[in-house]
Design a protein around this motif. Sequence first.
Motif, PDB file in Angstrom:
ATOM      1  N   LEU B 186       1.022  -2.264   3.417  1.00  7.91           N
ATOM      2  CA  LEU B 186       0.325  -1.013   3.115  1.00  7.91           C
ATOM      3  C   LEU B 186      -0.175  -1.020   1.670  1.00  7.91           C
ATOM      4  O   LEU B 186      -1.326  -0.665   1.376  1.00  7.91           O
ATOM      5  N   ILE B 189      -3.203  -3.351   1.075  1.00  5.82           N
ATOM      6  CA  ILE B 189      -4.516  -2.778   1.422  1.00  5.82           C
ATOM      7  C   ILE B 189      -5.049  -1.977   0.232  1.00  5.82           C
ATOM      8  O   ILE B 189      -6.195  -2.148  -0.202  1.00  5.82           O
ATOM      9  N   VAL B 190      -4.196  -1.099  -0.312  1.00  2.00           N
ATOM     10  CA  VAL B 190      -4.628  -0.214  -1.403  1.00  2.00           C
ATOM     11  C   VAL B 190      -4.898  -1.023  -2.675  1.00  2.00           C
ATOM     12  O   VAL B 190      -5.887  -0.797  -3.380  1.00  2.00           O
ATOM     13  N   PHE B 193      -8.153  -3.165  -2.443  1.00  3.20           N
ATOM     14  CA  PHE B 193      -9.299  -2.258  -2.581  1.00  3.20           C
ATOM     15  C   PHE B 193      -9.528  -1.927  -4.059  1.00  3.20           C
ATOM     16  O   PHE B 193     -10.650  -2.030  -4.569  1.00  3.20           O
ATOM     17  N   LEU B 197     -12.739  -3.127  -6.292  1.00  8.76           N
ATOM     18  CA  LEU B 197     -13.649  -2.060  -6.729  1.00  8.76           C
ATOM     19  C   LEU B 197     -13.731  -1.985  -8.257  1.00  8.76           C
ATOM     20  O   LEU B 197     -14.822  -1.968  -8.832  1.00  8.76           O
ATOM     21  N   LEU B 333     -11.266   8.938  -7.472  1.00  5.38           N
ATOM     22  CA  LEU B 333     -10.910   7.514  -7.421  1.00  5.38           C
ATOM     23  C   LEU B 333      -9.933   7.131  -8.530  1.00  5.38           C
ATOM     24  O   LEU B 333      -9.199   6.155  -8.391  1.00  5.38           O
ATOM     25  N   VAL B 336      -6.739   7.496  -6.896  1.00 10.10           N
ATOM     26  CA  VAL B 336      -6.505   6.376  -5.971  1.00 10.10           C
ATOM     27  C   VAL B 336      -6.100   5.136  -6.771  1.00 10.10           C
ATOM     28  O   VAL B 336      -5.199   4.389  -6.377  1.00 10.10           O
TER      29      VAL B 336
END
Lengths: 42, 632
Positions: B186, B189-190, B193, B197, B333, B336
Amino acid sequence: MNQPLPVTSPLSGFFWTWVVPILLFSIAAGATWLLYKHFASQ
Amino acid sequence: MAHFTKLDIFWAVAFLLLMVGGAAFFYRLARRSESDFFLAGRGLPWWLPAASVFSTHTATDTPIWITGVIYANGLRGLWYTFFTSWTAIGAFVSARIFRRSLAYTQAEWQTQRFGGLGAEMLRGWMAGWQVFMNMFILGWVGIAMGKVCALAFGWPVWMGLVIPSVITAFYTLAAGYWGVVMGDFLQGIVAVFAIVLVSLVGIAAAGGPTEVTGRIIEMGQSWRLDAFAFTGWFGGDFPVVWWLTMLVISIIGGFGMGTSIDWYVEAQRIQSAKTVRDATYGLWAGGAVTLIRNGFWAASILAFFAMLPHITDQAEYELGWFRLGFELLPAGLVGVFFGALLAIHLSTISSHLNLGALYFTRDIYQRYLKPDASEKRLVWMGRAATFVLLIGSFFYGLMMQEITKWLIFALWLMMAGIWLPNILQVVWWRFNAWGYLAGWMANLGVSWLVVWILPAFGVIPKLPDHLNFWLLMALGALIFIPVTLATKPENMTQLVRYYVMTRPLGWWGPVHAEAVRRGLIELAEPATAEARRPLIRRHWTPEQANSWTREDWIAIVLSPVVMGLLMIGVTKLLLLQPGGGLMLAGAVAGTLTIYWVIDPKLRAVSAEYEAQQEQYVRDLERKLRWQEEGGA
């Protein structure tokens, strides 16, 4: 004091502020749920 | 440093709850048995251990030190991160051997490879050392998080050390390794990303790749864009000899076990894989993704350098990549991004809590204190050990400033002086427990002399680390090789049992002959049949698949080349430098070739081995509980 970066963000707007975080959260949560179902049934 | 809006706080909390809740959810699967609590029941397909290998190679301090070496050294700093390439050969050699041993830990593997008193001494020493090491690593990364929280929120350092660790301990205690590996997936994935980015945003904000490279060339510092900007054979900041030593340590280290500090944590991932094939692909893919990640980081750190080239304070420029995220992402973001940093931290903390608890539960408590403990009791002991590790890590974290210098020395010691014994134990049948113990003891004595005492008295000059590595290896070998040859080999019955189970690579002739004589393995094919075989074999009998053949060597030779091409190719492509696309295409072609050559063989090995695994597991449990004739 740190010198700030001499540029501004190339990203802005509804898509980056709302759509991307919601999409990422949904993918991560959905993947976890599918994995749990898979291994629990196994 | 960071400007958090209410929306950012919402997303950071939402991702934190998802990661902790998602991992804790697996509590129901972990409570069944010791094998579930520490190995997820050995049932994971390759991509889950791969995500976990990536996550354990990504800690809170990783973007800090990688930013530091790239900002200071340009693209040649990438080679400081290439130590991960031990997974290139490790995936095809040590991972296969370790997975077949069914050992939970490296300490347990050593009691299969070695026997008698020497092996038990080794197991006790290794388990104690690993409990201590995991506690130390927890304190180390905890303090790094304390510093990040101090910068982001102005918290005192102890809060950033304690609060995230306690949150992580919650799901690690409940769900054991199931929680760790699912949390890693999990969080992977984060984290991927966020890394992709932020790196792309950093390059775009600096004006795009051609602007970044153009500005660096304008400064007269084009050497920063060349990963091979050597400063001569021996002298300067980046001598060829340093680079070659790094390649030997990491790539050849893949033939051994414990040649990298990461081996101990990845061994648990290898053992949790469903089959030998899954263990191989899991370690390889995890290592490859880690090196690709380094390429993304390197390109974006050069963009940061192009924007702010005159920072001289290391503590300031080391936070460059974090600043790209906090200063260039829009509201929402940023939250995030902080969630991703928490994810990276949680996965590191949970891995080391569970691994330290595994060494204590399996190698100390179950082996020496309570061999007849029930599965339920072992799971509870695993939880108690997790809690003790957590508390111990706070003490280490708070006194880290005083002990760091000594502990870095101890860590380095562990790698340099016993690098060769860690390979010999895998590839040479004659190497025995006394040789390994002598290697450790020689290492402790010789390193103090070579690194500290003799240079202090002017007997020898103070050498750079990469030359010390060779000197320590040679001096150690002068002690452990004679000790090995002066003491008896391990008991042949023990060696034959280990050989039949793991089928190791290297110099095992006498043990192989004895295993054939006892009828435990089939005789190898005669030379005439060998000469008639196809260039690349596509169909394997179990005995053919268990032997090491040219297909393995094709994978072993191509794999490190592919990993190097991946890391440099991604970096060059992101900066639109010539050759980047070609290198990446070469890496993809190399990967497909390895897969085409080795996959049929790995499938045959896995199928044959799985048929026998259950019996092996039963034998191992009886041995662990001292229910075997003659004890160990």
